[in-house]
Scaffold this motif. Structure first.
Motif, PDB file in Angstrom:
ATOM      1  N   LYS A  67       0.954  -1.127  -0.007  1.00  0.00           N
ATOM      2  CA  LYS A  67       0.139   0.125   0.081  1.00  0.00           C
ATOM      3  C   LYS A  67       1.191   0.879   0.204  1.00  0.00           C
ATOM      4  O   LYS A  67       1.808   1.060   0.430  1.00  0.00           O
ATOM      5  N   LYS A  68       0.116   1.795  -0.885  1.00  0.00           N
ATOM      6  CA  LYS A  68       1.198   3.784  -0.741  1.00  0.00           C
ATOM      7  C   LYS A  68       0.513   4.803  -0.021  1.00  0.00           C
ATOM      8  O   LYS A  68       1.545   5.649   0.419  1.00  0.00           O
ATOM      9  N   GLU A  69      -0.414   4.428   0.677  1.00  0.00           N
ATOM     10  CA  GLU A  69      -1.981   5.134   1.451  1.00  0.00           C
ATOM     11  C   GLU A  69      -2.119   4.386   2.831  1.00  0.00           C
ATOM     12  O   GLU A  69      -2.733   3.558   2.763  1.00  0.00           O
ATOM     13  N   ILE A  70      -1.670   4.500   4.001  1.00  0.00           N
ATOM     14  CA  ILE A  70      -2.456   3.544   5.338  1.00  0.00           C
ATOM     15  C   ILE A  70      -2.893   4.539   5.864  1.00  0.00           C
ATOM     16  O   ILE A  70      -2.542   6.134   5.737  1.00  0.00           O
ATOM     17  N   PHE A  71      -3.625   3.897   7.276  1.00  0.00           N
ATOM     18  CA  PHE A  71      -3.826   5.617   8.307  1.00  0.00           C
ATOM     19  C   PHE A  71      -3.406   4.491   9.444  1.00  0.00           C
ATOM     20  O   PHE A  71      -2.328   3.975   9.213  1.00  0.00           O
ATOM     21  N   ALA A  72      -3.606   5.543  10.514  1.00  0.00           N
ATOM     22  CA  ALA A  72      -2.023   5.052  11.836  1.00  0.00           C
ATOM     23  C   ALA A  72      -2.898   3.916  12.814  1.00  0.00           C
ATOM     24  O   ALA A  72      -4.209   3.851  12.932  1.00  0.00           O
ATOM     25  N   GLY A  73      -1.619   3.197  12.815  1.00  0.00           N
ATOM     26  CA  GLY A  73      -2.713   1.858  13.364  1.00  0.00           C
ATOM     27  C   GLY A  73      -2.900   1.478  12.108  1.00  0.00           C
ATOM     28  O   GLY A  73      -3.109  -0.794  12.107  1.00  0.00           O
ATOM     29  N   GLU A  74      -2.632   1.004  10.598  1.00  0.00           N
ATOM     30  CA  GLU A  74      -2.586   0.121   9.590  1.00  0.00           C
ATOM     31  C   GLU A  74      -1.879  -0.851   9.653  1.00  0.00           C
ATOM     32  O   GLU A  74      -0.685   0.021   9.232  1.00  0.00           O
ATOM     33  N   GLY A  75      -1.554  -1.724   9.021  1.00  0.00           N
ATOM     34  CA  GLY A  75      -0.915  -2.387   8.332  1.00  0.00           C
ATOM     35  C   GLY A  75      -0.346  -2.154   7.233  1.00  0.00           C
ATOM     36  O   GLY A  75      -1.033  -2.508   5.993  1.00  0.00           O
ATOM     37  N   LEU A  76       1.043  -2.124   7.113  1.00  0.00           N
ATOM     38  CA  LEU A  76       1.616  -2.031   5.550  1.00  0.00           C
ATOM     39  C   LEU A  76       3.012  -3.600   6.013  1.00  0.00           C
ATOM     40  O   LEU A  76       3.295  -3.199   6.469  1.00  0.00           O
ATOM     41  N   ASN A  77       2.706  -4.473   4.303  1.00  0.00           N
ATOM     42  CA  ASN A  77       3.875  -4.934   4.572  1.00  0.00           C
ATOM     43  C   ASN A  77       4.560  -5.218   3.130  1.00  0.00           C
ATOM     44  O   ASN A  77       4.365  -4.426   2.270  1.00  0.00           O
ATOM     45  N   LEU A  78       5.894  -5.038   3.635  1.00  0.00           N
ATOM     46  CA  LEU A  78       7.258  -4.668   3.007  1.00  0.00           C
ATOM     47  C   LEU A  78       8.014  -6.286   3.099  1.00  0.00           C
ATOM     48  O   LEU A  78       8.051  -7.353   4.036  1.00  0.00           O
ATOM     49  N   ASN A  79       8.403  -6.563   1.631  1.00  0.00           N
ATOM     50  CA  ASN A  79       9.221  -7.352   0.654  1.00  0.00           C
ATOM     51  C   ASN A  79      10.080  -7.041   0.651  1.00  0.00           C
ATOM     52  O   ASN A  79      10.320  -5.711  -0.381  1.00  0.00           O
ATOM     53  N   VAL A  80      11.581  -7.884   1.374  1.00  0.00           N
ATOM     54  CA  VAL A  80      12.908  -8.078   0.231  1.00  0.00           C
ATOM     55  C   VAL A  80      12.920  -9.240  -0.319  1.00  0.00           C
ATOM     56  O   VAL A  80      13.165  -9.722  -0.067  1.00  0.00           O
ATOM     57  N   ALA A  81      13.263  -8.990  -1.904  1.00  0.00           N
ATOM     58  CA  ALA A  81      13.322 -10.256  -2.495  1.00  0.00           C
ATOM     59  C   ALA A  81      14.159 -10.113  -3.548  1.00  0.00           C
ATOM     60  O   ALA A  81      13.982  -9.115  -4.389  1.00  0.00           O
ATOM     61  N   PHE A  82      14.801 -11.224  -4.199  1.00  0.00           N
ATOM     62  CA  PHE A  82      15.150 -11.028  -5.859  1.00  0.00           C
ATOM     63  C   PHE A  82      14.591 -11.941  -6.692  1.00  0.00           C
ATOM     64  O   PHE A  82      14.165 -13.117  -6.085  1.00  0.00           O
ATOM     65  N   TYR A  83      14.842 -11.489  -7.880  1.00  0.00           N
ATOM     66  CA  TYR A  83      14.032 -11.778  -8.735  1.00  0.00           C
ATOM     67  C   TYR A  83      14.337 -12.356  -9.677  1.00  0.00           C
ATOM     68  O   TYR A  83      15.111 -11.629 -10.438  1.00  0.00           O
ATOM     69  N   MET A  84      13.795 -14.018 -10.287  1.00  0.00           N
ATOM     70  CA  MET A  84      14.866 -14.508 -11.637  1.00  0.00           C
ATOM     71  C   MET A  84      13.683 -14.715 -13.009  1.00  0.00           C
ATOM     72  O   MET A  84      12.669 -15.393 -12.136  1.00  0.00           O
ATOM     73  N   SER A  85      13.715 -13.611 -14.383  1.00  0.00           N
ATOM     74  CA  SER A  85      12.338 -14.407 -14.886  1.00  0.00           C
ATOM     75  C   SER A  85      12.762 -16.309 -15.167  1.00  0.00           C
ATOM     76  O   SER A  85      13.947 -16.665 -15.610  1.00  0.00           O
ATOM     77  N   GLU A  86      11.416 -16.516 -15.886  1.00  0.00           N
ATOM     78  CA  GLU A  86      12.213 -17.443 -16.707  1.00  0.00           C
ATOM     79  C   GLU A  86      12.798 -18.002 -17.460  1.00  0.00           C
ATOM     80  O   GLU A  86      13.439 -19.582 -17.563  1.00  0.00           O
ATOM     81  N   GLN A  87      13.536 -17.017 -18.146  1.00  0.00           N
ATOM     82  CA  GLN A  87      14.043 -17.072 -19.143  1.00  0.00           C
ATOM     83  C   GLN A  87      15.658 -16.939 -19.346  1.00  0.00           C
ATOM     84  O   GLN A  87      16.564 -16.622 -20.009  1.00  0.00           O
ATOM     85  N   ASN A  88      15.644 -16.249 -17.896  1.00  0.00           N
ATOM     86  CA  ASN A  88      17.292 -16.263 -17.815  1.00  0.00           C
ATOM     87  C   ASN A  88      18.004 -16.984 -17.542  1.00  0.00           C
ATOM     88  O   ASN A  88      17.925 -17.943 -17.358  1.00  0.00           O
ATOM     89  N   GLN A  89      19.704 -16.795 -18.507  1.00  0.00           N
ATOM     90  CA  GLN A  89      20.635 -17.756 -18.540  1.00  0.00           C
ATOM     91  C   GLN A  89      21.878 -17.397 -17.558  1.00  0.00           C
ATOM     92  O   GLN A  89      22.737 -18.501 -17.721  1.00  0.00           O
ATOM     93  N   ALA A  90      21.658 -16.218 -17.142  1.00  0.00           N
ATOM     94  CA  ALA A  90      22.892 -16.147 -16.541  1.00  0.00           C
ATOM     95  C   ALA A  90      22.957 -16.332 -15.117  1.00  0.00           C
ATOM     96  O   ALA A  90      21.767 -16.997 -14.474  1.00  0.00           O
ATOM     97  N   PRO A  91      23.987 -17.723 -14.003  1.00  0.00           N
ATOM     98  CA  PRO A  91      23.847 -18.492 -13.799  1.00  0.00           C
ATOM     99  C   PRO A  91      24.341 -17.896 -12.258  1.00  0.00           C
ATOM    100  O   PRO A  91      25.311 -16.182 -12.506  1.00  0.00           O
ATOM    101  N   PHE A  92      23.549 -17.748 -10.753  1.00  0.00           N
ATOM    102  CA  PHE A  92      23.090 -16.687  -9.740  1.00  0.00           C
ATOM    103  C   PHE A  92      23.384 -17.261  -8.428  1.00  0.00           C
ATOM    104  O   PHE A  92      22.907 -18.953  -8.394  1.00  0.00           O
TER     105      PHE A  92
END
Length: 481
Positions: free
Chosen positions: A168-193
């Motif tokens: 969410k970009k706008e919430i009320f005081a006391g309302e829950g805000l969910n935060l995610n930290v993640a790394f994404y790779m597409s199905e077509q990605n060929q570079a090894p990580f």
């Protein structure tokens, strides 16, 4: 029999010790004593009969620059016995000619330290080619007449990104805000990580990401597992490293800054050979996009600083609906829904002369998943009623909260109705109540005034003071005349 078992145990233990020592056999090979300015020096660590699961940084060499890391493996079967080895090679590129010293160093492999005495390295003028005297060898060079060459590694284009996202970009005081930290790779990605020191990096960026003046509900991700997601019709593999819900205490702005995330990105051999390294370790840093979240104040209300914020329902449970006067029963007032369950307070108790309650027992259950925090908080009351009649519990309990979806205050009220029969117990309840304080000592204390025994002394002292005052006044009058 006992001796036989003892011998067998000793043999098995010896066999295990031998196997363990073989499995932990590590060999550290250093490159040539003399190399050209256009060649590379290597430190190769080979682990027999086991995989290299973890390793520490290789040492720095004065006058050299690290050029990346490659890994290789081999397997042999001799007389039906299989053996394998896994190697990791650190490449160094000389920056100038001269003599340089690689001192004693240790390498941490799979949690164990292994030592090397180091060596002295001479860097000469660039050479056009180098056969078996070089630091890269080809086991079939004698047969096919070719000279071993340093493998060329190239970097593949990747289709990946690092993200710090909020729901969410706008919430009320006391309302829950969910935060995610993640790394994404597409199905077509060929570079090894591969992830690089994820725990250390996460600790560093969380110091920047976590807002102030919020309640945090951490989803406690312990393993980085791949999961398939769909973003704008395209399939991605998501590796979530952190997730939490934040509940801000007051209105204002929450700024989520741009943060870096480093990954190991392998460069692959342009012309891979069977015995040569197929890839070389390198690094790439990704950056997230900054985010700004607006926290709005709650609408005016007498209890705006006390109410919980969320989407809640009432779940009540009662032991009986028909009781005798003075007979106790249990009533469970449960608040169930999505929001900060920890902040849920007991329902407001309305005043009443005939319904008696004690402080409730409290039980709560919190669920963190699917991008939200949900659960239930139960308040279990023990109630007695001293006067016969029909009682609606909504006259005695109510719980006010703010619903951020509808942006309104709402009240949860019981629906249970109690039928009470029997004689009035009001007087018994009053007589049975503990008044406390000085009333608890009425039966044990004396009914005589405490200052009675000092009455004579007080009277004498007061009379003497009066006489002294009269005498002083007389003296003053006489002197004045």
């Amino acid at each position: 029999m006992f001796k036989t078992l003892l011998c067998l145990s000793f043999v098995c233990l010896s066999f295990l010790v031998v196997n363990f020592s073989q499995a932990q056999e590590v060999q550290i090979e250093l490159g040539a004593d003399e190399i050209g300015l256009n060649e590379t020096f290597t430190i190769k660590v080979t682990l027999a009969n086991d995989k290299i699961k973890s390793y520490d940084q290789f040492p720095e060499i004065p006058g050299f620059q690290k050029q990346g890391i490659s890994q290789s493996s081999s397997m042999n079967i001799i007389n039906g016995q299989m053996s394998s080895s896994n190697s990791i090679i650190q490449y160094y590129k000389p920056s100038r000619k001269g003599q340089f010293t690689l001192g004693n160093f240790s390498v941490l492999i799979n949690g164990a330290l292994f030592d090397s005495p180091g060596k002295r390295i001479t860097v000469t003028d660039p050479v056009s080619s180098r056969g078996f005297g070089g630091n890269v060898t080809d086991p079939f060079a004698d047969y096919f007449g070719r000279v071993a060459e340093e493998p060329e590694f190239i970097e593949l284009e990747d289709d990946a990104f690092f993200s710090v996202s909020v729901d969410k970009k706008e919430i009320f005081a006391g309302e829950g805000l969910n935060l995610n930290v993640a790394f994404y790779m597409s199905e077509q990605n060929q570079a090894p990580f591969q992830f690089y020191e994820a725990g250390r990096q996460l600790d560093a960026i969380l110091k920047k990401l976590k807002p102030n003046s919020v309640w945090e509900e951490n989803f406690n991700i312990t393993n980085i597992e791949p999961e398939m997601v769909n973003i704008n019709g395209k399939k991605w593999i998501r590796y979530k490293v952190y997730e939490a819900s934040f509940f801000p205490f007051s209105e204002g702005k929450i700024e989520i800054p741009r943060v870096p995330w480093e990954m190991i990105k392998y460069r692959v051999a342009k012309n891979p050979s069977f015995f040569g390294a197929s890839r070389q370790e390198d690094f790439k840093t990704f950056y997230s996009s900054p985010q700004t979240i607006t926290v709005k104040p709650l609408p005016p209300h007498p209890l705006k600083n006390e109410v919980s914020v969320g989407v809640f329902q009432l779940r009540e449970n009662i032991s009986t609906l028909e009781v005798e006067t003075g007979q106790g029963f249990e009533y469970n007032f449960g608040v169930n829904g999505v929001g900060n369950i920890n902040s849920v307070s007991p329902p407001k108790r309305m005043t009443g002369t005939n319904l008696n309650t004690f402080d409730p027992n409290v039980r709560q259950q919190i669920n963190r998943g699917y991008g939200r925090v949900s659960g239930i908080k139960e308040f279990n009351y023990y109630i007695t009623i001293n006067e016969a009649g029909n009682y609606e519990l909504d006259d005695h309990f109510q719980w006010i909260y703010f619903d951020p979806v509808r942006a309104v205050y709402d009240t949860l009220m019981p629906s249970a109705k109690i039928i009470v029969s029997g004689e009035s117990k009001v007087n018994q309840a009053l007589s049975g109540q503990r008044l406390g304080g000085i009333y608890d000592r009425i039966g044990t204390e004396s009914n005589q005034f405490l200052n009675e025994q000092y009455k004579y002394y007080f009277t004498t002292v007061i009379n003497l003071l009066l006489l002294g005052a009269i005498a002083l006044l007389a003296v003053l009058i006489i002197k004045k005349k």
